[in-house]
Design a protein around this motif. Structure first.
Motif, PDB file in Angstrom:
ATOM      1  N   ALA A 115       0.828  -1.213   0.000  1.00  0.00           N
ATOM      2  CA  ALA A 115       0.000   0.000   0.000  1.00  0.00           C
ATOM      3  C   ALA A 115       0.858   1.256   0.000  1.00  0.00           C
ATOM      4  CB  ALA A 115      -0.919  -0.012   1.217  1.00  0.00           C
ATOM      5  N   LEU A 116       1.928   1.268   0.774  1.00  0.00           N
ATOM      6  CA  LEU A 116       2.799   2.437   0.837  1.00  0.00           C
ATOM      7  C   LEU A 116       3.497   2.677  -0.496  1.00  0.00           C
ATOM      8  CD1 LEU A 116       4.333   1.836   4.384  1.00  0.00           C
ATOM      9  CD2 LEU A 116       2.712   3.623   3.742  1.00  0.00           C
ATOM     10  N   ALA A 117       3.901   1.599  -1.171  1.00  0.00           N
ATOM     11  CA  ALA A 117       4.551   1.751  -2.475  1.00  0.00           C
ATOM     12  C   ALA A 117       3.584   2.330  -3.502  1.00  0.00           C
ATOM     13  CB  ALA A 117       5.093   0.409  -2.946  1.00  0.00           C
ATOM     14  N   ILE A 118       2.362   1.832  -3.539  1.00  0.00           N
ATOM     15  CA  ILE A 118       1.365   2.336  -4.489  1.00  0.00           C
ATOM     16  C   ILE A 118       1.056   3.798  -4.202  1.00  0.00           C
ATOM     17  CG2 ILE A 118      -1.027   2.110  -5.254  1.00  0.00           C
ATOM     18  CD1 ILE A 118      -0.770  -0.901  -4.733  1.00  0.00           C
ATOM     19  N   PRO A 165       3.822  -2.156  -6.388  1.00  0.00           N
ATOM     20  CA  PRO A 165       3.783  -2.795  -5.063  1.00  0.00           C
ATOM     21  C   PRO A 165       5.066  -3.523  -4.676  1.00  0.00           C
ATOM     22  CG  PRO A 165       1.785  -3.272  -6.301  1.00  0.00           C
ATOM     23  CD  PRO A 165       2.713  -2.602  -7.251  1.00  0.00           C
ATOM     24  N   GLU A 166       5.722  -4.162  -5.650  1.00  0.00           N
ATOM     25  CA  GLU A 166       6.907  -4.949  -5.291  1.00  0.00           C
ATOM     26  C   GLU A 166       8.035  -4.077  -4.763  1.00  0.00           C
ATOM     27  OE1 GLU A 166       7.577  -3.998  -9.650  1.00  0.00           O
ATOM     28  OE2 GLU A 166       5.895  -4.555  -8.355  1.00  0.00           O
ATOM     29  N   LYS A 167       8.043  -2.771  -5.112  1.00  0.00           N
ATOM     30  CA  LYS A 167       9.078  -1.878  -4.586  1.00  0.00           C
ATOM     31  C   LYS A 167       8.971  -1.781  -3.068  1.00  0.00           C
ATOM     32  CE  LYS A 167      10.327  -0.759  -8.817  1.00  0.00           C
ATOM     33  NZ  LYS A 167      11.543  -1.333  -9.420  1.00  0.00           N
ATOM     34  N   GLY A 168       7.753  -1.732  -2.574  1.00  0.00           N
ATOM     35  CA  GLY A 168       7.564  -1.707  -1.125  1.00  0.00           C
ATOM     36  C   GLY A 168       8.024  -2.995  -0.465  1.00  0.00           C
ATOM     37  N   LEU A 169       7.753  -4.135  -1.119  1.00  0.00           N
ATOM     38  CA  LEU A 169       8.191  -5.412  -0.565  1.00  0.00           C
ATOM     39  C   LEU A 169       9.716  -5.518  -0.573  1.00  0.00           C
ATOM     40  CD1 LEU A 169       5.545  -7.760  -2.237  1.00  0.00           C
ATOM     41  CD2 LEU A 169       5.658  -7.064   0.169  1.00  0.00           C
ATOM     42  N   TYR A 170      10.347  -5.088  -1.670  1.00  0.00           N
ATOM     43  CA  TYR A 170      11.809  -5.093  -1.727  1.00  0.00           C
ATOM     44  C   TYR A 170      12.389  -4.265  -0.577  1.00  0.00           C
ATOM     45  CZ  TYR A 170      11.492  -6.926  -6.531  1.00  0.00           C
ATOM     46  OH  TYR A 170      11.239  -7.685  -7.634  1.00  0.00           O
ATOM     47  N   SER A 225       1.236  -8.432 -13.691  1.00  0.00           N
ATOM     48  CA  SER A 225       1.747  -9.483 -12.794  1.00  0.00           C
ATOM     49  C   SER A 225       2.947  -8.969 -12.013  1.00  0.00           C
ATOM     50  CB  SER A 225       2.148 -10.721 -13.601  1.00  0.00           C
ATOM     51  OG  SER A 225       1.021 -11.256 -14.268  1.00  0.00           O
ATOM     52  N   LEU A 226       2.998  -9.310 -10.732  1.00  0.00           N
ATOM     53  CA  LEU A 226       4.127  -8.919  -9.892  1.00  0.00           C
ATOM     54  C   LEU A 226       5.237  -9.960  -9.995  1.00  0.00           C
ATOM     55  CD1 LEU A 226       2.281  -7.727  -6.660  1.00  0.00           C
ATOM     56  CD2 LEU A 226       2.935  -6.405  -8.670  1.00  0.00           C
TER      57      LEU A 226
END
Length: 572
Positions: free
Chosen positions: A49-52, A58-63, A236-237
């Motif tokens: 959510a923070l990345a978006i 979204p994957e940038k936030g997970l990274y 797709s992520l």
């Protein structure tokens, strides 16, 4: 006074090394694993959510949560700090990406990381605690308003290409596209909010964010609701390990990015040390502020090299870690490892998550971040503090976070200088500042300790209790090997107090209550007494007493001790 190399080096020893050297048992690992899993479940929806909300995928936030979260725990100066992307960065990151692209953000994050490393090596971590409370409250509340306004598009499902960075332009764009509101998006956002709020009230230990996303996703799929999802917007992520893969970095625009980099470094430093202080209050530990800054810097450099976002210590996730039983930095490292496993296994399903549900998560984050109670409380402070608070708040919302911080600090400095000049005139001949750096105020009564009954400790402070000196109150209880039953704080020589000083008194009172210590404040002068009463400190019930002088404080302490002895005798 110079510092030898060994003493200097000890400031940067990671808490992980300290924990492992002291002995790490299987029971510790089990507790840390449970806490790490709990925090990972909370962090998974937040990271996306923070990345978006920051204007990226979204994957940038997970990274960021994986790379930076691991490094902050492994290298940091706090035992239980949890790091990752936080809501504080959303406004500045969103603007940087819009103006300079994602490559500009990578450069910004690299510069911020180097600034943090430099600040830690220069031992500037101790200066962070001198940040005026109204400035922190003002820009925090302003950021919360910015986050809220950035989520209106997804909450209403508006069909618009992009969301402007400026506040007025953003709401003007919303007004132009209000006719495109999608009932499905509104329904999912309301459902997500209702679930989160209900669980926080009746099941506070359950992962409300994750449950809300799961329920909203299930409803969206089951009823084929025409709502935008992660997959429909971003495709797709990736379900692979983070790699060194980031856009071209515009080094030629370094000078233009320096103000934004400074803002990121400032936010990362302040929020991480605030989080560490909160953790210390919950655990009774002591963090290494300069070592924490270096770790934050390394983590931001690492996140940038893997194409991530800025990172810092996250107060809410750190508190979750503590409540879940986390004992050491291993919990934070395992939190990153669990997030990596989630990303590798659950990525194919994440594409079905509706963006309206993620927006609901961020609305709750914004509400929590606003700390409206602190905001309202500071509005009852003296005029200067109110000016700093409102100036910082409105500049953050309507203009720029960098300008807001600079203007807030400068204004706070002018307010302070005005107060110092006024105090010097009124209190001619009183030593206002302890120049020798000794925590034991020079005005203390030399016969004080000999007159104290067993179980009673006292401390006399002198000079104005303002934002530059308020942090010293937090260290008073640490000077006693055995916590006293009654603690007398002599404030006869305190001519003025501001909002940060009252906040420090409240923090001291909270620590005393947790340890079962009764706090007696004696000898308040007119201005401190008026401010304390105006800000409601004297309304606190239990564990706090105000008396006119030290003699009255001693009599009350003896009465309290006798009452406690009689109670124990009766119970026996």
């Amino acid at each position: 006074m110079s510092m030898d190399a060994a003493q200097y080096g000890r400031m940067f020893v990671p808490k992980l090394y300290t924990v492992l050297r002291g002995g790490y048992r299987w029971t510790d690992l089990r507790a840390d694993a449970i806490a790490g899993l709990t925090v990972a479940i909370v962090a998974l929806p937040l990271a996306m959510a923070l990345a978006i909300a920051s204007g990226t995928t979204p994957e940038k936030g997970l990274y960021t949560a994986i790379i930076a979260g691991f490094l902050i725990s492994a290298l940091g100066g706090s035992r239980v700090q949890i790091g990752g992307p936080t809501a504080a960065f959303i406004p500045v990151v969103f603007v940087v990406i819009q103006k300079f692209g994602f490559g500009g953000l990578i450069l910004c994050t690299l510069l911020a990381g180097l600034m943090l490393i430099g600040a830690g090596l220069l031992r500037l971590g101790t200066l962070m605690k001198y940040m005026p409370q109204p400035v922190i409250t003002g820009f925090t509340a302003g950021i919360a308003v910015s986050i809220f306004s950035s989520q209106v598009k997804d909450v209403l499902g508006l069909r618009m290409e992009s969301v402007p960075a400026e506040f007025f332009a953003r709401w003007s764009a919303y007004a132009r596209h209000i006719a495109t509101t999608q009932p499905a998006a509104v329904a999912l956002a309301v459902l997500g909010l209702a679930i989160i709020i209900a669980l926080r009230r009746w099941k506070p230990n359950w992962p409300g964010f994750l449950i809300a996303l799961l329920v909203c996703t299930g409803v969206c799929i089951a009823f084929a609701m025409p709502a935008e999802t992660i997959g429909s917007r971003f495709g797709s992520l990736p379900s692979s390990l983070p790699v060194f893969d980031f856009p071209r970095i515009p080094f030629e625009r370094t000078f233009e990015l320096l103000p934004s980099a400074f803002t990121i470094a400032f936010l990362a430093g302040v929020e991480s040390l605030l989080s560490a202080v909160v953790a210390d209050g919950m655990t009774g530990g002591r963090h290494r502020s300069n070592g924490e800054l270096v770790a934050q810097g390394v983590a931001n450099v690492g996140a940038a090299l893997f194409g991530g976002l800025p990172a810092t210590g996250a107060i809410a996730r750190t508190a979750t870690n503590i409540r879940a039983g986390g004992r050491s930095p291993v919990a934070g490292m395992l939190h990153a490892a669990f997030l990596l496993v989630f990303m590798l296994l659950l990525t194919p399903w994440m594409r079905y998550v509706p963006l309206a549900a993620l927006a609901a998560v961020l609305l709750v984050v914004a509400w929590n971040m606003s700390e409206y109670q602190h905001f309202r409380h500071t509005l009852s402070a003296p005029k200067g503090d109110r000016l700093v608070l409102l100036l910082t708040f409105f500049l953050t919302v309507f203009f720029d976070l960098t300008i807001a911080i600079e203007a807030g600090i400068v204004t706070a400095a002018f307010v302070f200088m005005f107060r110092m000049a006024d105090a010097f005139e009124v209190n001619s001949g009183i030593k206002l500042i302890d120049e020798n750096g000794d925590d034991r105020a020079s005005g203390a009564d030399p016969t004080q300790r000999a007159r104290l009954p067993e179980g009673v400790e006292a401390f006399q402070i002198s000079g104005p209790l303002f934002f530059g000196a308020a942090s010293r109150l937090d260290e008073l209880l640490d000077q006693f090997f055995d916590p006293p039953q009654v603690f007398i704080l002599r404030m006869r020589l305190v001519p003025i107090i501001d909002a940060s000083g009252v906040h420090a008194l409240k923090t001291l009172l909270d620590r005393c209550r947790r340890r079962g210590i009764v706090l007696i404040i004696s000898g308040l002068q007119a201005q401190p007494l008026e401010v304390v009463r105006k800000m409601g400190l004297d309304l606190h019930e239990g564990g706090l007493h105000f008396v006119a002088d030290f003699e009255s404080a001693l009599q009350l302490a003896e009465t309290l001790l006798d009452s406690g002895k009689n109670t124990k005798a009766t119970d026996a």
